[in-house]
Design a protein around this motif. Structure first.
Motif, PDB file in Angstrom:
ATOM      1  N   PHE A   1       0.834  -1.205   0.000  1.00 44.81           N
ATOM      2  CA  PHE A   1       0.000   0.000   0.000  1.00 44.81           C
ATOM      3  C   PHE A   1       0.872   1.258   0.000  1.00 44.81           C
ATOM      4  N   GLY A   2       1.899   1.265   0.839  1.00 43.46           N
ATOM      5  CA  GLY A   2       2.776   2.421   0.919  1.00 43.46           C
ATOM      6  C   GLY A   2       3.565   2.636  -0.365  1.00 43.46           C
ATOM      7  N   ILE A   3       4.029   1.531  -0.981  1.00 42.53           N
ATOM      8  CA  ILE A   3       4.800   1.638  -2.227  1.00 42.53           C
ATOM      9  C   ILE A   3       3.929   2.197  -3.342  1.00 42.53           C
TER      10      ILE A   3
ATOM     11  N   PRO B   1      -6.208  -3.570  -5.863  1.00 39.09           N
ATOM     12  CA  PRO B   1      -6.557  -4.889  -6.393  1.00 39.09           C
ATOM     13  C   PRO B   1      -7.827  -5.445  -5.752  1.00 39.09           C
ATOM     14  N   ILE B   2      -7.976  -5.268  -4.458  1.00 38.13           N
ATOM     15  CA  ILE B   2      -9.210  -5.621  -3.743  1.00 38.13           C
ATOM     16  C   ILE B   2      -9.570  -4.415  -2.902  1.00 38.13           C
ATOM     17  N   SER B   3     -10.848  -4.131  -2.782  1.00 36.09           N
ATOM     18  CA  SER B   3     -11.300  -2.894  -2.135  1.00 36.09           C
ATOM     19  C   SER B   3     -10.784  -2.782  -0.697  1.00 36.09           C
TER      20      SER B   3
ATOM     21  N   GLN C   1     -18.364 -11.114  -8.368  1.00 35.68           N
ATOM     22  CA  GLN C   1     -18.228  -9.882  -9.128  1.00 35.68           C
ATOM     23  C   GLN C   1     -16.900  -9.815  -9.876  1.00 35.68           C
ATOM     24  N   SER C   2     -16.138 -10.907  -9.799  1.00 44.30           N
ATOM     25  CA  SER C   2     -14.823 -10.967 -10.473  1.00 44.30           C
ATOM     26  C   SER C   2     -13.962  -9.753 -10.133  1.00 44.30           C
ATOM     27  N   GLU C   3     -14.005  -9.379  -8.860  1.00 41.46           N
ATOM     28  CA  GLU C   3     -13.234  -8.218  -8.410  1.00 41.46           C
ATOM     29  C   GLU C   3     -11.751  -8.545  -8.405  1.00 41.46           C
ATOM     30  N   SER C   4     -10.951  -7.620  -8.967  1.00 36.79           N
ATOM     31  CA  SER C   4      -9.503  -7.740  -9.018  1.00 36.79           C
ATOM     32  C   SER C   4      -9.072  -8.942  -9.851  1.00 36.79           C
ATOM     33  N   GLY C   5      -7.752  -9.247  -9.758  1.00 37.27           N
ATOM     34  CA  GLY C   5      -7.205 -10.340 -10.546  1.00 37.27           C
ATOM     35  C   GLY C   5      -7.403 -11.683  -9.875  1.00 37.27           C
TER      36      GLY C   5
END
Length: 629
Positions: free
Chosen positions: A509-511, A524-526, A594-598
């Protein structure tokens, strides 16, 4: 003819001389040996003080103190007047009292103990009732219960009936099936002594055992009476290169472990039992009752030591030895009687380093004065296939079943393996031992006469192991569902994944936020789903660390004093994890629908959910889910 008779007589005399027991040493030789033995162990194990008493043929032959009772005041140990806490040797006073009342017809050793109990009743979990014989041989079938076994002050010293009613251990097996050492079982016997005699246990023992035996410096009272306080040894622990004084250890179930005694007084107690209840002109038991007390009463297997009526069979080197050990946190003691040799040995150490040391002293003492003569015996050839059925993990059956402390059953187990030379192999105290089969279920140690024996069920499956020198418990073969291999593997996989998530997600997250600000909003995921999983991982890992610290090492001693408020608070964490895991289950369904993210992000989130469920299952299995105190 005369020459032949002389030859036969000479041969007989030579044989008798070769097989006769070596004469008991004179006082100088005994002093020299004991000084070297005790001093070496004290130095090796950082022990501040010790007291020793030996009685032989009705006379004290050795009585000596070593080191200090009070280091700060430079007070040496005096075996005549320095009181040491003797721990569970206290139980022998309970069993002596029970036999006294049985001798008087006031107790029936085969009667349901509920007949003698007023304040509570033993649950009828099994059809067979519990008797005093079961309590004396530790075969009542109780689980282990050690929460609050010690106290830091007098506030938790209550009447026995109240304590036993509040701390009733669960009945987990039928009586007379297996021995499993029980403090609370002994406490029930002491309570029955109170009920039948109409006296407190302390009063009863003082009047009927201590006074007749002139044991004027022995007491069960806590704290010790004022006139004895100045003679009480401190307890010590060696920490940071120096001895640290410890506070007086209170035992709420006083009769099972609270006695304080001198070595001189314990010589009187040993002599009374060696002389079948008699000491000079006083008698605490008649000879018939005393002999009954010194008779095997329960045995797991024909080849292993039995339990007697309160006495533990400690036989070694083919020499019959009965007695009892005793441990608090800071004091460690042993009383060993050699009935066939009219010999008794008492030793007590006043430091944490004495744990197990009294067993080493007894072993060396027996090896020195009663060495093993013949180690050979018949052996049996077994195939690898036959030996394999004995292999596995075994755990002592003395553990809690119904409370969160059940998890301690996971931590203590021993392994039996098959060695390449068609023997069994065990690891004891860091030493590998090998065992030769002598019959279909019994194995002898390759270097001694010690044996281990096994029990099989009706299907020929091995269920238990027994050690000849440890009759106070059996060792259960651990099923896979309860094995360290399974649970440590699951915890390793799940813990590793959760720990990786705790570290990687914030780092990623920081990067992204620093170097890819344009994609910062495109997680990638909420965020809510990740936060739920991350918080759940944190909660689970904090709980496991918290409990691990609480039940292991020196920190684990705290449970013996009761359950702290902070530990109680810790058990709220698994309940929070349950809520978060349910939320993760819902989110897992949503991200796939919902096919969220990869695909890999979805797989990883799903694995985290499964690992969380796995962790909750482990917590539930070991009674760690909820407030099971």
């Amino acid at each position: 003819m005369r020459r032949l008779l002389l030859t036969l007589l000479g041969s007989l005399l030579l044989f008798s001389a070769a097989t006769a027991q070596a004469p008991w040493p004179d006082s100088t030789a005994l002093d020299s040996y004991m000084d070297g033995l005790v001093n070496s162990y004290m130095q090796e194990n950082d022990i501040a003080g010790a007291t020793v008493g030996i009685v032989k043929d009705g006379e004290p032959v050795f009585l000596k103190g070593y080191g200090h009772a009070d280091l700060e005041m430079d007070k040496k140990v005096n075996p005549d007047n320095t009181l040491f806490r003797i721990g569970s040797i206290s139980k022998m006073f309970v069993w002596t009292a029970v036999m006294q009342l049985a001798e008087q017809g006031k107790l029936d050793l085969d009667e349901d103990i509920n007949k003698y109990i007023e304040d509570f009743q033993i649950p009828d979990t099994f059809e067979e009732p519990i008797t005093l014989n079961h309590l004396m041989t530790h075969t009542a079938g109780f689980e282990e219960y050690f929460i609050g076994l010690f106290a830091r002050d007098t506030t938790r010293l209550r009447p026995l009936g109240e304590i036993l009613s509040d701390e009733m251990p669960a009945r987990v097996r039928p009586p007379a099936e297996y021995s499993s050492y029980s403090n609370h079982g002994t406490g029930m016997a002491a309570y029955i002594v109170e009920q039948v005699s109409g006296q407190s246990f302390e009063e009863y023992v003082e009047e009927h055992i201590l006074s007749p035996l002139n044991m004027n410096r022995t007491t069960f009272r806590q704290p010790v009476p004022d006139h004895l306080e100045e003679y009480l040894s401190n307890g010590y622990s060696f920490e940071g290169g120096e001895f640290r004084k410890k506070n007086f250890e209170y035992v709420p179930l006083g009769p099972v472990g609270a006695a304080s005694a001198t070595a001189a007084d314990m010589i009187n107690f040993m002599q009374a039992h060696l002389q079948y209840g008699q000491l000079d002109d006083s008698a605490i038991l008649d000879s018939t009752t005393a002999r009954e007390m010194q008779r095997p009463a329960f045995r797991h297997h024909p080849k292993v030591n039995p339990m007697w009526h309160g006495f533990i069979d400690m036989s070694q080197n083919g020499v019959e030895i009965i007695g009892h050990g005793g441990d608090t946190f800071w004091f460690h003691s042993s009383m060993a009687l050699f009935p066939e040799h009219d010999l008794g040995l008492f030793i007590s150490f006043n430091s944490a380093g004495g744990s197990g040391t009294y067993g080493d002293v007894l072993r060396d003492f027996v090896d020195h004065y009663f060495p093993e003569r013949n180690l050979s015996s018949d052996t049996l050839q077994m195939s690898q296939e036959e030996l394999n059925r004995f292999a596995g993990n075994y755990r002592a059956n003395r553990y809690p079943h119904k409370r969160f402390t059940y998890v301690m059953a996971l931590l203590g187990s021993s392994t039996v393996d098959v060695a390449s030379d068609d023997t069994l192999k065990t690891m004891d105290d860091g030493k590998t031992k090998f065992w030769i089969p002598v019959d279909s279920l019994t194995f002898r140690n390759t270097e001694s006469s010690n044996v281990i024996a096994f029990e099989e069920n009706e299907n020929g499956k091995i269920t238990h192991m027994f050690r000849d020198n440890l009759p106070i418990m059996a060792f259960e073969k651990v099923p896979f569902i309860s094995s360290q291999k399974l649970h440590f593997t699951l915890f390793g996989l799940a813990g590793g994944a959760l720990l990786l998530t705790l570290i990687y997600w914030p780092l990623a997250f920081g990067i992204r936020r620093r170097y890819q600000p344009e994609s910062y909003a495109k997680q990638p995921i909420s965020f809510d789903k990740k936060t739920t999983a991350w918080c759940n991982a944190l909660v689970i890992l904090i709980f496991f660390v918290w409990i691990g610290v609480a039940i292991s090492g020196s920190s684990g001693r705290a449970i013996a004093y009761g359950i702290s408020t902070s530990l109680k608070v810790a058990f709220a964490l698994p309940l929070i994890s349950m809520v978060l895991t349910v939320a993760m289950g819902y989110y897992t369904f949503k991200i796939w629908r919902q096919s969220e993210s990869g695909i890999w992000s979805r797989i990883w989130y799903s694995l985290l959910f499964l690992f969380s469920v796995m962790m909750l299952w482990q917590l539930n299995y070991w009674n760690l889910l909820g407030f099971q105190f």
